[in-house]
Motif scaffolding. Structure first.
Motif: not given
Length: 84
Positions: A69-81
């Protein structure tokens, strides 16, 4: 293949060149200073190949963080992880 998976490898084994036997083993996720030592110890052509391999490795790490999902920011992706 080992190098692209983030595993430690020697320049001698990666490039199949005996003259690199004195070069320290490294992983593509090593600190930049460690990779710089390797770049300086090998030929310019092999250093360019290694830089391209590092770029592919870094891209794969980033793609893994985004989970496609490349539409997220890196921060949002790391939080999801973190929460998954």
């Amino acid at each position: 293949m080992y190098a692209l998976c983030g595993r430690k490898i020697s320049a001698k084994d990666l490039f199949v060149k005996e003259e690199y036997s004195e070069v320290s083993s490294f992983a593509l996720d090593s600190e930049e200073s460690a990779l710089l030592e390797v770049y300086n110890a090998i030929s310019e052509e092999d250093a360019l190949i290694l830089q391209k391999m590092k770029a592919v490795f870094d891209w794969s790490v980033l793609a893994n963080v985004f989970h496609g999902n490349m539409e997220e920011s890196i921060s949002a992706a790391k939080i999801k992880t973190y929460y998954s």
